[in-house]
Design a protein around this motif. Sequence first.
Motif, mmCIF file in Angstrom:
data_model
loop_
_atom_site.group_PDB
_atom_site.id
_atom_site.type_symbol
_atom_site.label_atom_id
_atom_site.label_comp_id
_atom_site.label_asym_id
_atom_site.label_seq_id
_atom_site.Cartn_x
_atom_site.Cartn_y
_atom_site.Cartn_z
ATOM 1 N N THR A 403 0.829 -1.200 0.000
ATOM 2 C CA THR A 403 0.000 0.000 0.000
ATOM 3 C C THR A 403 0.865 1.252 0.000
ATOM 4 O OG1 THR A 403 -0.090 0.096 2.397
ATOM 5 C CG2 THR A 403 -1.833 -1.131 1.300
ATOM 6 N N ILE A 404 0.215 2.350 -0.366
ATOM 7 C CA ILE A 404 0.940 3.609 -0.409
ATOM 8 C C ILE A 404 1.427 3.991 0.979
ATOM 9 C CG2 ILE A 404 0.596 6.082 -0.739
ATOM 10 C CD1 ILE A 404 -1.158 5.224 -3.163
ATOM 11 N N MET A 405 0.584 3.747 1.984
ATOM 12 C CA MET A 405 0.996 4.092 3.330
ATOM 13 C C MET A 405 2.228 3.290 3.746
ATOM 14 S SD MET A 405 -1.078 4.365 6.831
ATOM 15 C CE MET A 405 -1.218 2.663 7.224
ATOM 16 N N ALA A 406 2.212 2.004 3.427
ATOM 17 C CA ALA A 406 3.369 1.180 3.773
ATOM 18 C C ALA A 406 4.608 1.729 3.064
ATOM 19 C CB ALA A 406 3.136 -0.271 3.379
ATOM 20 N N GLY A 407 4.415 2.166 1.819
ATOM 21 C CA GLY A 407 5.526 2.742 1.062
ATOM 22 C C GLY A 407 6.042 4.016 1.714
ATOM 23 N N ILE A 408 5.111 4.873 2.141
ATOM 24 C CA ILE A 408 5.514 6.121 2.801
ATOM 25 C C ILE A 408 6.330 5.807 4.050
ATOM 26 C CG2 ILE A 408 4.646 8.087 4.138
ATOM 27 C CD1 ILE A 408 2.428 8.400 2.205
ATOM 28 N N LEU A 409 5.845 4.860 4.823
ATOM 29 C CA LEU A 409 6.530 4.543 6.070
ATOM 30 C C LEU A 409 7.902 3.934 5.812
ATOM 31 C CD1 LEU A 409 3.472 3.322 8.062
ATOM 32 C CD2 LEU A 409 4.836 5.360 8.490
ATOM 33 N N ARG A 410 7.991 3.159 4.721
ATOM 34 C CA ARG A 410 9.274 2.574 4.384
ATOM 35 C C ARG A 410 10.268 3.679 4.018
ATOM 36 N NH1 ARG A 410 6.925 -1.700 1.796
ATOM 37 N NH2 ARG A 410 7.018 -0.654 -0.211
ATOM 38 N N LEU A 411 9.766 4.617 3.215
ATOM 39 C CA LEU A 411 10.640 5.718 2.812
ATOM 40 C C LEU A 411 11.059 6.546 4.021
ATOM 41 C CD1 LEU A 411 8.843 6.843 -0.459
ATOM 42 C CD2 LEU A 411 11.069 5.770 -0.270
ATOM 43 N N LEU A 412 10.103 6.758 4.926
ATOM 44 C CA LEU A 412 10.402 7.557 6.113
ATOM 45 C C LEU A 412 11.447 6.852 6.970
ATOM 46 C CD1 LEU A 412 9.591 10.088 7.800
ATOM 47 C CD2 LEU A 412 8.159 8.553 9.120
ATOM 48 N N ASP A 413 11.279 5.563 7.096
ATOM 49 C CA ASP A 413 12.225 4.771 7.865
ATOM 50 C C ASP A 413 13.620 4.899 7.282
ATOM 51 O OD1 ASP A 413 11.471 3.563 10.113
ATOM 52 O OD2 ASP A 413 11.382 1.542 9.289
ATOM 53 N N ASN A 414 13.699 4.754 5.961
ATOM 54 C CA ASN A 414 14.983 4.889 5.288
ATOM 55 C C ASN A 414 15.587 6.249 5.561
ATOM 56 O OD1 ASN A 414 14.975 2.414 4.207
ATOM 57 N ND2 ASN A 414 14.133 3.028 2.235
ATOM 58 N N ALA A 415 14.721 7.268 5.523
ATOM 59 C CA ALA A 415 15.230 8.617 5.733
ATOM 60 C C ALA A 415 15.799 8.743 7.125
ATOM 61 C CB ALA A 415 14.107 9.627 5.529
#
Length: 810
Positions: A403-415
């Motif tokens: 999901t998009i939310m999971a993607g956002i959280l993944r990106l945030l985590d990476n950041a």
Amino acid sequence: MQNSELSSSCFHCGLPVPDDARFEVVINEKTRPMCCPGCEAVAKAIVDSGNSRFYDMREDKQATAIPLIPEFLQQTAVYDHPDIQKSFVNHNGEVSEASLILEGISCAACIWLNEQHIAQLPGVLSVNINYSNHRATVRWDNDSIKLSEILQAIAAIGYQAHPYSPERQQEVFEAERRTQLKRLGIAGLFGMQVMMIAIALYAGDFSGMELEYESFLNKVSWLLATPIVFYSAVPLFRSAWRDLSQFSVGMDVPVALGITIAYSASIYAIIKGEGYVYFDSVAMFVFLLLGSRYFELIARKKGVEAAEKLMQMQPATATRIVDSEHQVIPVVELNQNDTIMVKAGETLPADGYIVEGGSSVDESLLTGEFDPVTKVVGDKVIAGSVNVESPLIVCVSNVGTETIMAGILRLLDNAQNDKPPITLLADRAARYFVFGVLIIAAAVAMYWSNAAPDFWLPITLSVLVVSCPCALSLATPAAISAASTHLLQIGLLVTRGRAIEALAAADLFAFDKTGTLTKGKPVVDRVENLSSENETQLLQLAAALERYSEHPIAKAIQQNVSMGKIDLTEVVNIPGQGVHAVWQGNQVAIGSRKFIKDLFALDVDDQGANGTEVLLADKSRLLARFTLRDVVRSGAQALLNDLTDKQVDIALLTGDNAASAQKIADELKISKLFTEMSPEDKLKQLQAFQQQGRRVVMVGDGINDAPVLAGADVSIAMGNASELLHLGSDMVLLNENLQSLNRGVKISTKTLKIIRQNITWAIGYNLVALPLAVSGNLSPWMAALGMSLSSLLVVANALRLSPQKTHKLG
Ligand code: ADP
Ligand code: MG
């Protein structure tokens, strides 16, 4: 809770079994209910591998299943099972990525150790551990290594890893908090008594206390200090030991050494009947150190609360419609193309599009924009948003980690995991630092045992304890973590932590026009027929060509045109310029004036267009001219004004014609204007800026401007949520309002300031404290206080970047 086959809770995990769930496993000759296929598969694997005793042991101890699973899993491969991986592993060809919670992390050194250890496993492509929530993101090649092997490797160095789930994370955090508090409490309680006695003894020194009485009090102190050393200080020893057994010297090594020396020297003094006792120092070290770690834990948690909340927004169940029957199922069982019903007030469990009903949806958690968005049949809806008004029937398009939310959280985590060069340097410095401290301490001990034999011990203790590389290694990650969470809350997703610093330091902002400074929802204002052809057919031809383009202009031109039978071949879409194709044996094209001119060598005069101009032409002549109008985005003017106030230059790079671009530039008072640029021209211009030594932020729309974005020092894409996962940019604006970017720039500036303060403070503190300790001017308790405060201060300073009040969350 006694488990029996009649109970309606899952025999494996203890959660309630949904009414219509039919999952069972025979364990020890009894049929046991399971709540989901996940538990069923785990339980089956346990039984099949001959480990049913696991459940007996659990029943004896009356414990729930959850804390016992990991131990067991160290010997099993259940987490390699595709069904179980569905909820937490993201697959991309042979490459898999999962979020794991790490248990047993006590400081920055543990994170470092785990990263090193996991990264060197063959088949692991990358690993990142989030300092704030101890979540590890691991990517591995399925052909070379299995997830279970990674979990086992982590267990082998004394930590435990579990697949990430919000509840699990909360539990781990709570458990950690409770134990830390208990250890702190014991240290405080007994420490207080030890301090009282110490005061009495000091007073006795002056008033001439009887020797016998003094020796008795010393023995009582010994007794009181013992639980502090053997219970409260255990984590310090454990982490020091872990470091030493890995042949590295972590931050807890000097502290553990200090406690050991002070404690044993005091016992020695009591037995020998001469010398000093240092139980008060021991108590003080442990108490202050645990105290600062405890507050750091709470603070860390607070810094990422908003992102955690986002994660917890995932509902546990969904209502699936099968043959007009409504079934309530756990969200992990949802599949693509399922039809679900989402009632008003409910949170969407997956991404999808509306097939029935209409409502407004609150996407604020994902976009930072609080006005609900109206949605009708055919519109996309995203997991994590809340249905506000009336029920919706939704066809599921993406679930779980997709999901998009999971993607956002993944990106945030990476950041948040991203280590800017300065942090890497600090990390490396911290390691040498500890080493240096140990050497200095040894030298100090030698020097003072000759110069002032009575004082060598307290001075050496102070040296061991006073220095604190923790503050240095926390300085940047604590700030980046708090800032990126705050930025997400206002609708600016950061995908690379270092971009925050770079954004603050930039001195030139380059903007794209269509879709960036303007809303990107142009409407056709005027159509001029420049040929003798039938106008309806021209419109249909234009619309047919535009079907191959993603550009906002393409959508505008297709609007209100009924599709005719236009067969195109050899269609080529050139992003940022237009589309050409062959129609009825002739080449036709639609696009900017420059594009048409270059393609057909037509002489096209400048009409001084009153808006964005798009031409339709064939090889020999112009067929039609479209004039489009778009409005400036809200927040654009304020953003540009504030940037100008900050002495930041502004440039507009557009593919549009000069007249139309000039209008916008005038309206927004932009002086550096570059028009009729292809995406490559934009990139060249950007590089020219960089060669002049400018640090350039490029703000553009994600699809057309990919090359320029990639070349910029910081790239910011205007994200339409559905594309955001493919945009490789450093930041994504998740809502329509440029005001968010404006606030983002301010937060970044503040972040940079705080990082600098933190590093200055951390270095400054050590530069002052160490010489004071070495020269014998700090007593051990002052050293302990100084060290604890120094890292607390860094974390507290970083927390100033957290969102003030988390409104509307949860
Ligand atoms: P900007 O740089 O302002 O965002 P683009 O680079 O996206 O604009 O597009 C530049 C120009 O190219 C537009 O003004 C338009 O004339 C033309 N153009 C680009 N894509 C298309 C398309 N799909 N159809 C028609 N014209 C297009
Ligand atoms: Mg554009």
